[in-house]
Design an enzyme around this catalytic site. Structure first.
Site, mmCIF file in Angstrom:
data_model
loop_
_atom_site.group_PDB
_atom_site.id
_atom_site.type_symbol
_atom_site.label_atom_id
_atom_site.label_comp_id
_atom_site.label_asym_id
_atom_site.label_seq_id
_atom_site.Cartn_x
_atom_site.Cartn_y
_atom_site.Cartn_z
ATOM 1 N N HIS A 188 0.818 -1.218 0.000
ATOM 2 C CA HIS A 188 0.000 0.000 0.000
ATOM 3 C C HIS A 188 0.844 1.257 0.000
ATOM 4 C CE1 HIS A 188 -3.393 -2.512 0.369
ATOM 5 N NE2 HIS A 188 -2.700 -3.190 1.257
ATOM 6 N N ARG A 294 -10.925 1.917 -5.956
ATOM 7 C CA ARG A 294 -10.842 0.923 -4.860
ATOM 8 C C ARG A 294 -11.790 1.385 -3.755
ATOM 9 N NH1 ARG A 294 -4.996 1.003 -6.422
ATOM 10 N NH2 ARG A 294 -4.355 -1.143 -6.806
ATOM 11 N N GLU A 429 -7.605 -11.371 -12.013
ATOM 12 C CA GLU A 429 -6.445 -11.285 -11.111
ATOM 13 C C GLU A 429 -6.122 -12.622 -10.471
ATOM 14 O OE1 GLU A 429 -7.150 -8.320 -8.079
ATOM 15 O OE2 GLU A 429 -9.227 -8.905 -7.840
ATOM 16 N N ASP A 453 -2.312 -8.881 -8.045
ATOM 17 C CA ASP A 453 -2.725 -10.187 -7.513
ATOM 18 C C ASP A 453 -2.434 -11.309 -8.505
ATOM 19 O OD1 ASP A 453 -3.678 -9.914 -4.851
ATOM 20 O OD2 ASP A 453 -5.309 -8.697 -5.626
ATOM 21 N N ARG A 463 2.529 -11.005 -2.152
ATOM 22 C CA ARG A 463 2.951 -9.654 -2.558
ATOM 23 C C ARG A 463 3.301 -8.768 -1.368
ATOM 24 N NH1 ARG A 463 -2.854 -7.061 -4.634
ATOM 25 N NH2 ARG A 463 -2.004 -5.015 -4.166
ATOM 26 N N CYS A 500 -5.148 -2.765 -14.866
ATOM 27 C CA CYS A 500 -5.175 -1.758 -13.797
ATOM 28 C C CYS A 500 -4.165 -2.042 -12.690
ATOM 29 C CB CYS A 500 -6.580 -1.619 -13.213
ATOM 30 S SG CYS A 500 -7.155 -3.102 -12.388
HETATM 31 C C1 PEP Z 1 -4.423 -5.871 -8.611
HETATM 32 O O1 PEP Z 1 -4.517 -6.878 -7.911
HETATM 33 O O2 PEP Z 1 -3.632 -5.776 -9.575
HETATM 34 C C2 PEP Z 1 -5.257 -4.693 -8.336
HETATM 35 C C3 PEP Z 1 -5.269 -3.668 -9.160
HETATM 36 O O3 PEP Z 1 -5.978 -4.674 -7.192
HETATM 37 P P1 PEP Z 1 -5.362 -4.392 -5.721
HETATM 38 O O4 PEP Z 1 -3.947 -3.894 -5.907
HETATM 39 O O5 PEP Z 1 -6.257 -3.393 -5.095
HETATM 40 O O6 PEP Z 1 -5.442 -5.742 -5.102
HETATM 41 MG MG MG Z 2 -6.193 -7.120 -6.560
#
Ligand code: PEP
Ligand code: MG
Length: 539
Positions: A188, A294, A429, A453, A463, A500
């Site tokens: 994050h 999000r 994902e 993901d 991750r 994304c």
């Molecule tokens: C992803 O998993 O690539 C994504 C965009 O969602 P998040 O990073 O919010 O899990």
């Molecule tokens: Mg994700």
């Protein structure tokens, strides 16, 4: 000048004061002391200051959130008055000749464990209060600020790692950069830094909190933090910062320009948002829409489940601010690393492979429908699409769509306007979703590939785990092939597909994505103009 190295997750420069987030405690060391009386007096003084702080907080809370919510501070004051707790701290200092900080930590752990093991639920919950009191006492003993709102302008945040609930509370206008002891490219902190266009380095290892408040230069290009920089370093910083600002100025000339290759291939260039404040960045960077909203933040910033009306107001605000441009709202993606107390999610051995996102929504239909109704209602005020995360099967998509349909029927019978033709998409994902993307394409209007993901699930590498940085390689050929497969399958069924995840920003892969036929890229707002520049330079 002290030099600390880490891994850069965003190339930029900043100079500011270091602000250690209090939750990121240095391990307090056990130190032998000679003056027992002095140490006991330190604890007594910390106790007195803590009580005063809590009284003040109680008074403030009474006015702002009412008696019921303010009660927690009264409980803390009562606990501070408890002689058993303080007796245990002072006798530990006296008997073992140790420092006050260590005695506070050790005693509070014992008390928290005792509370935590009690049968009565109310008593069990007191374990967290003991921890809170111990934190307060420690901050006083160590001379640190307790509250995030004391962050001064231009602060470089230093933390172990930032959780979503911590980032949601930070006063982002005052932040100049981030340094975390742990973390990963898609943690994050990294996403936040890219969104905010601020330098960030991760994996520095523990940095001593004694540097709190000291001036530092954060070089996100080399991944270095310079504490107490010398004059040469400051001059070098000023020079490079000027060049950086000039480059940003140059990028701004791409405002209002189309995102297309030299041969005229048009790409939709959208932005990702995680917080309402990000909207400002979306507009400032001329994104052509929002490719990933999000929606978790609405839940993270609340003390309880946000109501349909609360959500509706926020979604409507975003839709209206975008003035007819696409806004793709992703339904709740909670669980895994995004934990929220009031959800009371179960403790899991493998949370990333556990109860999260659409799995939670499909087992708590009331929660799901509250959000869907809010999204639908807001769809009457702009160009909103809805997108479901963490899909692995057709049946999940069908169940999610059937909930959406029920909400439409309800709203219709209640005479509440919405867009009955709202576009419905899913995130690709999981490897499962990419592999069956031919089947999934029949169910939806679009795909958005979540490479963050998709990478962790394909490569079996968490991750969030900083030790696995080298394994979480989003450029791995398997990921590229899954993206390629997804694009092909979507196009065969006449559906559009975007990316994304953080990989959408990858300069080296940009040409490959365009050649594959990716229709949309959704990136952090600060990256929009850089990606536009890149695409305009492609043949
Ligand atoms: C992803 O998993 O690539 C994504 C965009 O969602 P998040 O990073 O919010 O899990
Ligand atoms: Mg994700």
């Amino acid at each position: 000048m002290i030099e600390i190295n880490g891994k850069s997750v965003y190339n930029s420069l900043a100079m500011g004061k270091l602000y250690f987030l209090n939750k990121e405690k240095d391990p307090v060391k056990r130190v032998k002391i000679s003056d027992i009386r002095k140490e006991v007096l330190r604890v007594e003084e910390a106790r007195r200051i803590a009580k005063n702080e809590l009284r003040e907080l109680y008074e403030k809370a009474l006015v702002s959130v009412g008696e019921a919510n303010a009660q927690v501070f009264q409980i803390h004051i009562m606990m501070l008055e408890d002689e058993d707790f303080f007796g245990a701290i002072t006798s530990m200092i006296g008997m073992q000749n140790i420092n006050a900080e260590f005695a506070v930590i050790h005693t509070s752990e014992v008390f928290a464990r005792t509370f935590g093991n009690m049968a009565d639920e109310y008593m069990r919950a007191r374990a967290a209060d003991v921890q809170d009191i111990a934190d307060r006492l420690l901050n006083i003993l160590l001379g640190k600020d307790k509250d995030d709102d004391k962050i001064s302008q231009n602060s470089i945040i230093v933390a172990s790692d930032l959780t979503p609930s911590e980032t949601v509370r930070l006063d982002k206008d005052k932040i100049a950069g981030f340094v975390t002891f742990r973390g990963s490219q898609t943690s994050h902190t990294s996403i936040l830094a890219r969104t905010m266009n601020l330098p960030a380095i991760i994996n520095t290892g523990v940095i001593s909190a004694e540097y709190h408040g000291r001036t530092a230069i954060l070089d996100g290009y080399s991944g270095t933090l310079y504490i107490d920089p010398d004059n040469d370093k400051i001059e070098d910083f000023k020079h490079r910062k000027k060049l950086e600002d000039e480059r940003a100025e140059l990028l701004r000339t791409l405002h209002g320009k189309t995102t297309e290759t030299k041969s005229g291939r048009r790409i939709k260039l959208y932005a990702n948002i995680s917080y309402p404040q990000d909207l400002r960045e979306v507009l400032a960077n001329d994104a052509e829409g929002i490719g990933l909203f999000r929606s978790e933040f609405l839940y993270l910033e609340n003390q309880d489940f946000p109501t349909e009306d609360q959500q509706f107001v926020k979604y409507k605000e975003v839709a209206e601010a975008l003035g007819g441009k696409t806004v793709i709202i992703r339904t709740l993606d909670i669980g895994a690393d995004k934990k929220i107390g009031y959800f009371n999610l179960p403790q899991e051995e493998n949370p990333a492979l556990g109860y999260r996102a659409i799995r939670i929504c499909l087992s708590d239909i009331k929660l799901f429908k509250t959000q869907l109704r809010a999204i639908l209602r807001a769809s009457a005020f702009g160009n909103i699409s809805v997108m479901f995360p963490m899909i692995v099967s057709q049946s999940e998509v069908r169940r999610a769509k059937s909930c959406l349909k029920e909400c439409m029927q309800e709203l219709k019978s209640e005479g509440i306007p919405f867009n009955p033709k709202i576009e419905v998409g899913i995130m690709i994902e999981t490897p499962a979703a990419a592999i069956i993307s031919d089947l999934l394409a029949e169910e939806v209007d679009f795909f958005s590939i979540g490479t963050n993901d998709l990478t962790q699930y394909t490569l079996a590498a968490d991750r969030q785990n900083s030790r696995l940085e080298d394994f979480v390689d989003a450029r791995h050929e398997s990921i590229i092939r899954l993206i390629e497969l997804t694009v092909k399958n979507a196009h065969r069924k006449g559906k559009w597909v975007g990316i994304c995840g953080e990989l959408a920003t990858d300069e080296q892969l940009c040409k490959r994505f365009v050649d594959m036929g990716v229709d949309e890229l959704s990136v952090a707002p600060s990256q929009v103009l850089k990606v536009r520049e890149k695409i305009r330079n492609l043949d």
